[in-house]
Structure formats: structure tokens, C-alpha cells
Scaffold this active site. Structure first.
Site, PDB file in Angstrom:
ATOM      1  N   ASP A   1       0.843  -1.147   0.041  1.00 59.82           N
ATOM      2  CA  ASP A   1       0.010   0.047   0.040  1.00 59.82           C
ATOM      3  C   ASP A   1       0.922   1.137   0.000  1.00 59.82           C
ATOM      4  OD1 ASP A   1      -3.063   1.198   0.568  1.00 59.82           O
ATOM      5  OD2 ASP A   1      -1.643   1.926   2.088  1.00 59.82           O
TER       6      ASP A   1
ATOM      7  N   HIS B   1      -7.347  -6.225  -1.143  1.00 61.17           N
ATOM      8  CA  HIS B   1      -6.105  -5.451  -0.893  1.00 61.17           C
ATOM      9  C   HIS B   1      -5.125  -6.026   0.189  1.00 61.17           C
ATOM     10  CE1 HIS B   1      -4.177  -1.403  -0.890  1.00 61.17           C
ATOM     11  NE2 HIS B   1      -4.273  -1.422   0.310  1.00 61.17           N
TER      12      HIS B   1
END
Length: 329
Positions: free
Chosen positions: A108, A306
Site C-alpha cells: 500500500d 487489498h
């Protein structure tokens, strides 16, 4: 206590000096250093499944709390969270632990920090692994102008995060509940169904939380895991973490000399097929022959969201250790 938990209990915690003041370091194993950099809204704990596996494979696995998170320093100045400062922290950690170089792996926001660490300090970071967020060279319009054009009548979450105090007012009255919903919104097994309102956007007059799933938590997130994350943010607040988003325009200015620059070190990319980062930035992935010419291993995991290293730890660990083993010595 499970075997995994006992491994986590065996790690070494320490604080090292950095331009931030101090960085909290969690390490396990001996050998070449692999520096693990988390994203938002996480901590060193996001790498709990990787530390023992890397140690067993003969590496010195080092997970940090990025400045603003956990036990690391949290400078008061919003500008103290620009990319140049975060790269300097990574360099300081490597040197404070007595090493001259390391492989850097990020998820991320950590992926962007890892890529820029490799770009700015290639003599320190010999290889780079990127999770979830593809590498896209600096360029294009000013970031806040770009994000402001997204979503039509709705507001993109990055724009929502820009004003100091605004997102904090939503999150901090119920940190655990907000984190649970945010994690669920971006996890493969709990994310909103196709066609449902997108949790990356805020409706007029609304909040991000309005679109979070309200059912069961994602399978990867135990009650204990949520307690660890929530406990850290209840203690520190969210401002340090959110300040990363509030420096995107400063980064765009600071890194102008790197416009279009490729990352040439040996690299790894792992994305989730159900992660919006993978689909929105499909063009960045397609450009990897130019932007990541040292790419050794690239994977899009079917049915994964994610939080790759937590949703699919065993599969990711295999990809990571195979890539590390293939690096030039």
C-alpha cells in the site's frame, strides 16, 4: 498459543534513532536484511505472517512502524510526513541496525515508500518488492487536482483525507469499529458486491463509514488482530497516519527530478485481482517493461483483495521467498 503466535512472541522489538526521532523496529532472524514497510491503516503487525518465514529462510526480517504509527515518533508538523522524510527513515533503520544495504518490501503506501527508497538511495536498497499498489513514476498533474476530478458528485477518499481533522472526527470516536469496516471493505470475502456504492468514495454530506460492510469481519482478521490495530490507533490517534495523504502535492514538487524515472533494481510485484488498486492502475502494470525493467516476478492473485500478505499469507510467502532466492548475490 498457536505456532504462529509463538513465532511472533520471539521477535525482538527495539527503537532506533532516525530523522523522525525514533522508529520502532521489529526483527526476527539472521542474514541479509529484508525491510518490511506497511501501509494505511496498519503497523509492523501487518507482517506478522512474514517475519518467521523469512527468518526460517535465512533472512534478517525487519518490520517497522512508519513514522506517525505505533511506537515510532509522530512529529506534529504535517509537512514532516513527506516522502523524502520517510525514505530517510528507512535509510536510518538500515544503518542503525549495522547494515549497509537491504531489500525493501512495501504494501500500500509502503509500496510507494519502498519504490522511492530504491529510486533515491539505490546504494542502500538493492531490490524492491511492491504489494497491492503498482509502481507509477512521478508525473502528470498535481495529485490533489487529479483526485478532485474523480467521482463526479462524490468525493474520492484521498480528497476526503486532505483536510486536517476531518477524517479524524469520523474515525476516532470508534477506532475499532471503523478499522473493522475499512478492512472489510477492501477484503475479497467481505467487500461490497459489484454495483454497490463504492467505499472508496464519500457521498455528499456523508462519511466513508457509510459504505463499509456491516456483516462479519474478513476471514483474515481475528478479534486479537483487530485489538492490536485498534489499540495502537486508540493510543496514537490517526493524524500521523493521515498526514501521509496530506503530503502528496509536496511529494510531487519534491520529486520533480524523478519525473518518469524507472526503478531499475530487481523487483517483485504482487497484486490482488479484486483490489481497486490493481484495476485502476492497470496501465501502470502494463508499463512495467519500461518502468520496472528489473522486474523478476509479477503476480495477480485471483480472488484476493487489498490486504495481500494477510489475506493470502502462505501463497505470498512462497512468492516472496522464491523471489528473494532468485536475486543476484
Amino acid at each position: 498459543m498457536s505456532q504462529q503466535q509463538s513465532h511472533v512472541a520471539e521477535v525482538t522489538h527495539r527503537l532506533v534513532s532516525s530523522p523522525a526521532g525514533r522508529i520502532h523496529v521489529v526483527e526476527q532472524g539472521r542474514g541479509p536484511m529484508v525491510l518490511l514497510v506497511h501501509g494505511f491503516p496498519e503497523s509492523w503487525y501487518s507482517w506478522r505472517h512474514q517475519l518467521p518465514v523469512l527468518a526460517a529462510a535465512g533472512y534478517r526480517a525487519v518490520a517497522i512502524d512508519v513514522r506517525g504509527y505505533g511506537r515510532s515518533s509522530k512529529p506534529a508538523d504535517t509537512e514532516a510526513y513527506r516522502m523524502l522524510d520517510l525514505v530517510a527513515d528507512n535509510v536510518a533503520v538500515v544503518h542503525a541496525l549495522g547494515e549497509e544495504s537491504a531489500v525493501v518490501v512495501g504494501h500500500d503506501w509502503g509500496a510507494a515508500i519502498a519504490a522511492n527508497s530504491a529510486l533515491l538511495r539505490p546504494e542502500v536498497f538493492s531490490a524492491v518488492g511492491l504489494l497491492s499498489v503498482p509502481y507509477a513514476p512521478r508525473g502528470g498533474p498535481r495529485p490533489t487536482e487529479l483526485f478532485a476530478r474523480m467521482g463526479g458528485d462524490e468525493e474520492f477518499y484521498v480528497s476526503y483525507f486532505q483536510e486536517p481533522g476531518r477524517a479524524e472526527a469520523e474515525i476516532e470516536p470508534d477506532v475499532g469499529g471503523w478499522l473493522r469496516g475499512f478492512y472489510a471493505a477492501l477484503s475479497a470475502d467481505t467487500m461490497p458486491a459489484p454495483g454497490a456504492p463504492d467505499p472508496h468514495f464519500v457521498g455528499r454530506g456523508g462519511t466513508l463509514r457509510d459504505r463499509f460492510p456491516t456483516g462479519r469481519p474478513p476471514a483474515w482478521l481475528s478479534d486479537r488482530d483487530l485489538d492490536v490495530y485498534a489499540g495502537e490507533f486508540e493510543r496514537t490517534g490517526l493524524t500521523g497516519a493521515l498526514n501521509r495523504y496530506r503530503n502528496m502535492d509536496r511529494d510531487w514538487e519534491d520529486l520533480a527530478a524523478l519525473d518518469g524515472a524507472p526503478v531499475t533494481q530487481p523487483s517483485l510485484f504482487v497484486g490482488g485481482k479484486l483490489d481497486a488498486s490493481t484495476t485502476w492502475l492497470a496501465d501502470a502494470i502494463a508499463a512495467y517493461p519500461v518502468t520496472l525493467p528489473g522486474l523478476i516476478s509479477s503476480h495477480i492473485l485471483d480472488g484476493c483483495g487489498h490486504w495481500i500478505q494477510q489475506e493470502r499469507p502462505e501463497e505470498f510467502n512462497r512468492l516472496l521467498t522464491d523471489w528473494l532466492a532468485a536475486l543476484p548475490t
